[in-house]
Write a protein that holds these residues in place. Structure first.
Motif, PDB file in Angstrom:
ATOM      1  N   THR A 106     -36.646 -28.629 -16.225  1.00  0.00           N
ATOM      2  CA  THR A 106     -36.441 -29.079 -14.844  1.00  0.00           C
ATOM      3  C   THR A 106     -36.206 -30.582 -14.804  1.00  0.00           C
ATOM      4  N   LEU A 107     -36.980 -31.341 -15.571  1.00  0.00           N
ATOM      5  CA  LEU A 107     -36.784 -32.786 -15.640  1.00  0.00           C
ATOM      6  C   LEU A 107     -35.368 -33.104 -16.122  1.00  0.00           C
ATOM      7  N   GLY A 108     -34.913 -32.392 -17.129  1.00  0.00           N
ATOM      8  CA  GLY A 108     -33.548 -32.586 -17.635  1.00  0.00           C
ATOM      9  C   GLY A 108     -32.501 -32.269 -16.580  1.00  0.00           C
ATOM     10  N   ARG A 109     -32.713 -31.191 -15.814  1.00  0.00           N
ATOM     11  CA  ARG A 109     -31.757 -30.839 -14.746  1.00  0.00           C
ATOM     12  C   ARG A 109     -31.726 -31.898 -13.660  1.00  0.00           C
ATOM     13  N   VAL A 110     -32.898 -32.403 -13.271  1.00  0.00           N
ATOM     14  CA  VAL A 110     -32.972 -33.452 -12.247  1.00  0.00           C
ATOM     15  C   VAL A 110     -32.211 -34.691 -12.712  1.00  0.00           C
ATOM     16  N   ILE A 111     -32.453 -35.111 -13.940  1.00  0.00           N
ATOM     17  CA  ILE A 111     -31.784 -36.303 -14.476  1.00  0.00           C
ATOM     18  C   ILE A 111     -30.277 -36.083 -14.543  1.00  0.00           C
ATOM     19  N   SER A 112     -29.843 -34.892 -14.935  1.00  0.00           N
ATOM     20  CA  SER A 112     -28.407 -34.589 -15.008  1.00  0.00           C
ATOM     21  C   SER A 112     -27.741 -34.667 -13.638  1.00  0.00           C
ATOM     22  N   VAL A 113     -28.382 -34.076 -12.623  1.00  0.00           N
ATOM     23  CA  VAL A 113     -27.810 -34.107 -11.276  1.00  0.00           C
ATOM     24  C   VAL A 113     -27.752 -35.538 -10.758  1.00  0.00           C
ATOM     25  N   LEU A 114     -28.815 -36.309 -10.979  1.00  0.00           N
ATOM     26  CA  LEU A 114     -28.831 -37.701 -10.529  1.00  0.00           C
ATOM     27  C   LEU A 114     -27.753 -38.523 -11.239  1.00  0.00           C
ATOM     28  N   LYS A 115     -27.568 -38.266 -12.526  1.00  0.00           N
ATOM     29  CA  LYS A 115     -26.535 -38.973 -13.287  1.00  0.00           C
ATOM     30  C   LYS A 115     -25.150 -38.637 -12.748  1.00  0.00           C
ATOM     31  N   GLU A 116     -24.896 -37.346 -12.485  1.00  0.00           N
ATOM     32  CA  GLU A 116     -23.604 -36.928 -11.926  1.00  0.00           C
ATOM     33  C   GLU A 116     -23.365 -37.592 -10.574  1.00  0.00           C
ATOM     34  N   GLN A 117     -24.408 -37.681  -9.755  1.00  0.00           N
ATOM     35  CA  GLN A 117     -24.279 -38.298  -8.433  1.00  0.00           C
ATOM     36  C   GLN A 117     -23.937 -39.784  -8.535  1.00  0.00           C
ATOM     37  N   THR A 118     -24.559 -40.486  -9.486  1.00  0.00           N
ATOM     38  CA  THR A 118     -24.298 -41.925  -9.605  1.00  0.00           C
ATOM     39  C   THR A 118     -22.934 -42.205 -10.230  1.00  0.00           C
ATOM     40  N   GLN A 119     -22.452 -41.285 -11.068  1.00  0.00           N
ATOM     41  CA  GLN A 119     -21.160 -41.494 -11.724  1.00  0.00           C
ATOM     42  C   GLN A 119     -19.982 -41.003 -10.877  1.00  0.00           C
ATOM     43  N   SER A 120     -20.267 -40.201  -9.875  1.00  0.00           N
ATOM     44  CA  SER A 120     -19.215 -39.653  -9.030  1.00  0.00           C
ATOM     45  C   SER A 120     -18.656 -40.729  -8.107  1.00  0.00           C
ATOM     46  N   LYS A 121     -17.341 -40.698  -7.902  1.00  0.00           N
ATOM     47  CA  LYS A 121     -16.725 -41.678  -6.999  1.00  0.00           C
ATOM     48  C   LYS A 121     -17.082 -41.386  -5.551  1.00  0.00           C
ATOM     49  N   LYS A 122     -17.273 -40.084  -5.242  1.00  0.00           N
ATOM     50  CA  LYS A 122     -17.689 -39.681  -3.905  1.00  0.00           C
ATOM     51  C   LYS A 122     -18.926 -38.794  -4.024  1.00  0.00           C
ATOM     52  N   PRO A 123     -20.129 -39.398  -4.104  1.00  0.00           N
ATOM     53  CA  PRO A 123     -21.336 -38.582  -4.243  1.00  0.00           C
ATOM     54  C   PRO A 123     -21.525 -37.668  -3.031  1.00  0.00           C
ATOM     55  N   SER A 124     -21.847 -36.418  -3.289  1.00  0.00           N
ATOM     56  CA  SER A 124     -22.056 -35.442  -2.217  1.00  0.00           C
ATOM     57  C   SER A 124     -23.487 -35.508  -1.721  1.00  0.00           C
ATOM     58  N   LYS A 125     -23.657 -35.450  -0.415  1.00  0.00           N
ATOM     59  CA  LYS A 125     -25.003 -35.455   0.159  1.00  0.00           C
ATOM     60  C   LYS A 125     -25.590 -34.051   0.184  1.00  0.00           C
ATOM     61  N   ASN A 126     -24.779 -33.038  -0.097  1.00  0.00           N
ATOM     62  CA  ASN A 126     -25.234 -31.652  -0.046  1.00  0.00           C
ATOM     63  C   ASN A 126     -25.680 -31.106  -1.397  1.00  0.00           C
ATOM     64  N   VAL A 127     -25.768 -31.944  -2.402  1.00  0.00           N
ATOM     65  CA  VAL A 127     -26.189 -31.497  -3.730  1.00  0.00           C
ATOM     66  C   VAL A 127     -27.700 -31.352  -3.744  1.00  0.00           C
ATOM     67  N   ARG A 128     -28.167 -30.209  -4.255  1.00  0.00           N
ATOM     68  CA  ARG A 128     -29.609 -29.962  -4.352  1.00  0.00           C
ATOM     69  C   ARG A 128     -30.137 -30.539  -5.662  1.00  0.00           C
ATOM     70  N   ILE A 129     -31.089 -31.445  -5.537  1.00  0.00           N
ATOM     71  CA  ILE A 129     -31.753 -32.003  -6.711  1.00  0.00           C
ATOM     72  C   ILE A 129     -33.069 -31.237  -6.848  1.00  0.00           C
ATOM     73  N   PRO A 130     -33.294 -30.553  -7.976  1.00  0.00           N
ATOM     74  CA  PRO A 130     -34.425 -29.618  -8.092  1.00  0.00           C
ATOM     75  C   PRO A 130     -35.793 -30.254  -8.342  1.00  0.00           C
ATOM     76  N   TYR A 131     -36.160 -31.261  -7.545  1.00  0.00           N
ATOM     77  CA  TYR A 131     -37.457 -31.912  -7.712  1.00  0.00           C
ATOM     78  C   TYR A 131     -38.616 -30.926  -7.579  1.00  0.00           C
ATOM     79  N   ARG A 132     -38.513 -30.002  -6.639  1.00  0.00           N
ATOM     80  CA  ARG A 132     -39.637 -29.113  -6.322  1.00  0.00           C
ATOM     81  C   ARG A 132     -39.775 -27.943  -7.282  1.00  0.00           C
ATOM     82  N   ASP A 133     -38.936 -27.889  -8.307  1.00  0.00           N
ATOM     83  CA  ASP A 133     -39.003 -26.778  -9.256  1.00  0.00           C
ATOM     84  C   ASP A 133     -40.119 -26.948 -10.289  1.00  0.00           C
TER      85      ASP A 133
END
Length: 151
Positions: A106-133
């Motif tokens: 889960t920690l790896g998935r959270v970090i991956s999603v956050l990395k994708e969001q920061t590297q994206s030119k247009k970060p999506s606000k609708n992306v679910r970050i699995p903190y609560r998993d």
């Protein structure tokens, strides 16, 4: 988040902090596996909250900060951990191993999603970050996704 063994204590010196860190280390669960004689069987999160009050002409200005020191238990494959067959006491160790692996994944998935969001030119606000998993990522949520520095 409810965590067994969680405690909060006030300290006033570096010696107090070191005493608490030593006590936390002694409470840490360790066990032997094929790969490691003293394998950590639990994650350890030591959080230091710092508050400082500064007198200014208009009153008191309070500064607050939080530092998480995290020692993660290592992930283990059932085969390399020597747990191909689970009977009796080994069943509890198997559940422990699965829980550690699940929180690390889960920690790896959270970090991956956050990395994708920061590297994206247009970060999506609708992306679910699995903190609560997992409890681990829920506790570290502010540090992972907030205005913070990760070292």
């Amino acid at each position: 988040v409810v965590c067994r063994g969680l405690s909060e204590e006030g300290v006033s010196s570096a010696a107090d902090v070191l005493r608490l860190m030593n006590r936390a280390q002694q409470k840490r669960h360790i066990g032997e596996t094929k790969m490691n004689k003293q394998s950590s069987r639990s994650h350890c999160i030591f959080t230091i909250k710092v508050a400082a009050a500064v007198e200014v002409p208009d009153g008191t200005f309070t500064l607050e900060g939080k530092l998480h020191m995290v020692d993660l238990a290592g992930s283990e494959c059932a085969k390399s951990a020597g747990m191909e067959k689970t009977t009796g006491n080994e069943a509890a160790r198997e559940r422990e191993r699965m829980s550690i692996n699940r929180s690390l994944l889960t920690l790896g998935r959270v970090i991956s999603v956050l990395k994708e969001q920061t590297q994206s030119k247009k970060p999506s606000k609708n992306v679910r970050i699995p903190y609560r998993d997992s409890k681990l990522t829920r506790i570290l949520q502010e540090s992972l996704g907030g205005r913070c520095k990760t070292v």
